[in-house]
Structures are given as C-alpha cells and as structure tokens.
Design an enzyme around this catalytic site. Sequence first.
Site, mmCIF file in Angstrom:
data_model
loop_
_atom_site.group_PDB
_atom_site.id
_atom_site.type_symbol
_atom_site.label_atom_id
_atom_site.label_comp_id
_atom_site.label_asym_id
_atom_site.label_seq_id
_atom_site.Cartn_x
_atom_site.Cartn_y
_atom_site.Cartn_z
ATOM 1 N N PRO A 1 0.786 -1.235 0.000
ATOM 2 C CA PRO A 1 0.000 0.000 0.000
ATOM 3 C C PRO A 1 0.821 1.289 0.000
ATOM 4 O O PRO A 1 0.754 2.089 0.937
ATOM 5 C CB PRO A 1 -0.834 -0.135 1.277
ATOM 6 C CG PRO A 1 0.034 -0.934 2.195
ATOM 7 C CD PRO A 1 0.747 -1.918 1.308
ATOM 8 N N CYS A 2 1.537 1.526 -1.086
ATOM 9 C CA CYS A 2 2.301 2.770 -1.201
ATOM 10 C C CYS A 2 1.370 3.980 -1.277
ATOM 11 O O CYS A 2 1.803 5.114 -1.048
ATOM 12 C CB CYS A 2 3.238 2.727 -2.399
ATOM 13 S SG CYS A 2 2.440 2.440 -3.986
ATOM 14 N N HIS A 3 0.087 3.741 -1.587
ATOM 15 C CA HIS A 3 -0.876 4.843 -1.647
ATOM 16 C C HIS A 3 -1.133 5.450 -0.265
ATOM 17 O O HIS A 3 -1.710 6.530 -0.171
ATOM 18 C CB HIS A 3 -2.203 4.348 -2.246
ATOM 19 C CG HIS A 3 -2.790 3.165 -1.534
ATOM 20 N ND1 HIS A 3 -2.455 1.865 -1.859
ATOM 21 C CD2 HIS A 3 -3.668 3.076 -0.492
ATOM 22 C CE1 HIS A 3 -3.116 1.024 -1.067
ATOM 23 N NE2 HIS A 3 -3.854 1.743 -0.231
#
Length: 288
Positions: free
Chosen positions: A245-247
């Site tokens: 989850p780089c978001h």
Amino acid sequence: MNDQATINYHRIAAAIDYIKQHFKAQPTLGEIAEQVHVSPYHFQRLFFEWAGISPKKFLQYTSIEYAKRLLKEKATLFETALETGLSGTSRLHDLFITIEGMTPAEYKNGGQRLTIHYSFAKSPFGDLMVASTDKGICHMAFHDDERIALENLKKKFTNATLRHARDPAHQHALAIFQNDWTDLREIKLHLKGSDFQLKIWETLLKIPMGSLTTYGAIAEKIGHPTASRAVGTAIGSNPVAYLIPCHRVIQSTGALGGYMWGNTRKTAIVGWENAQVDLPGQRIYSPN
C-alpha cells in the site's frame, strides 16, 4: 469485477478529478453529475454504491485537513504496529501478505529462468494486470491499455517466459478488493528488489488500512532518518499496486502527493479505504 464496475469507476474518477480541480468553487451535486453525464440522483446513488458514502463525505476524507489529522492521530497506531506486531481489524495487508525476494539467479539475465503467468482483471479502481511466478505475485499494475501493460511487464523481465494464463494466486490477490475479508487466503509476493527496497516494501505492509504516513516517518522507522528521498524512490518503484500500500504514504503537508498509477486513482483509493474502515458494521477480518 465486471465491465460495469469499470465504467462506474471511470465515472467516479472523473468526478473526483473535477471536484479536486474546482474545490474552491464548491460545485453542487448537479454540477458534478453533469460532468459525468448522469442525473444528480443517479450520480449520488452511484457514488454511494461505489464508496459507501456521499460525495461530500468522500471529499472530507481526501482533504488536506483530514490527512493532517490522520497523520497526527494515527501515528501512534502505525508506530505500535511496527514495533509490537499489533494485530487489528485494519491490518489486512500485513496479516495476509508476505514478501520473498528473488535470488540473483532468478532474475539473472532478465529473468531467463523464470516462467511468469499473467492475466487481466477488473478492480474497484480500474483495470489491472496481475503476474506471478511459481512462488507468488511478482507484478500487479493498474493500466488503461493491455498492450502497453504487457510491454511494461516484458521490460521488467526481458528474457522470462511469459504465458497469458490465470493462476490461482491471481484470484487470491484480487480477493482483497472484496468487502468481506473474512475468507482471505495468504498472498505471497515474489519480488525483484534490493535489500533496501524490500525493507521499505515490507514496512509499507504495516500501515493499517485507513491510516496514512509520510516518507519521513518511513525513513525514521527503518533507522535512516535522513534517507527520505531514497525512501521515496523505493516507494515509487513498488512493483505491486495496492497489495503493497504505497498509496498510504503522503507528503508531510497533508497533500497526497504523486502515485505511479495516477493521483486521481490514489485519491480514490485513500477515500474508499477510509470509507470502508468507517462504515458501521463493516466486516473486516479480525483474528480474535
């Protein structure tokens, strides 16, 4: 996910983009609906079906003020998750996803020894390509064109054997987009990356759903407080959309910042996740 879900997402994405561009003018529901060529009633219903909340509430979830509050209030939760392995209802990624780094022999000569199965699928945030080796998911990316998506995969693994076939691992990975996470299976990732990159990607898994953190905070957590730029580069090279989850990493100002698969998509994901966490009675996996 069916074709209609993809059409709906693109409508929602267009609406989100319009709201972001015209926020200061405080557009009405009718003005937003007009931009996506549906009636206000249908747009309100469509948005609620997609996100579980109203467009107005969604806008609150993606505002800079809300992001700043999350950074302040949930920093402790992120810290605890990293330091104690806390299990909680929003720790989906960390509970179900494990990373194994490829050996030098596996990606030597452009992945010559690898056989990679790839397939295309739908998600709440648009079309996806998913690819896997016999050890796990090695690539997952949002795309607008299957041909370009395949070319990008070939560039990553120039000499690997690519086969268009859906692997059971693809189905397990895509299940994370479902609203009922009580029957998720373990998802294994098989990734090409440096030790530093793998460490960053593993750290991202520990950011709870509905939480946000900053590049600087990640650098602090891995013991390299002056390495924010290197951390940002590693996050930007994340090979597996959404599962890693780089978001959930944003700028310290509260601005969402960039995203490999588009800022509007990042806004949609962040708002959608916060809605899922806040929905009353939402069935999110808990080990207890």
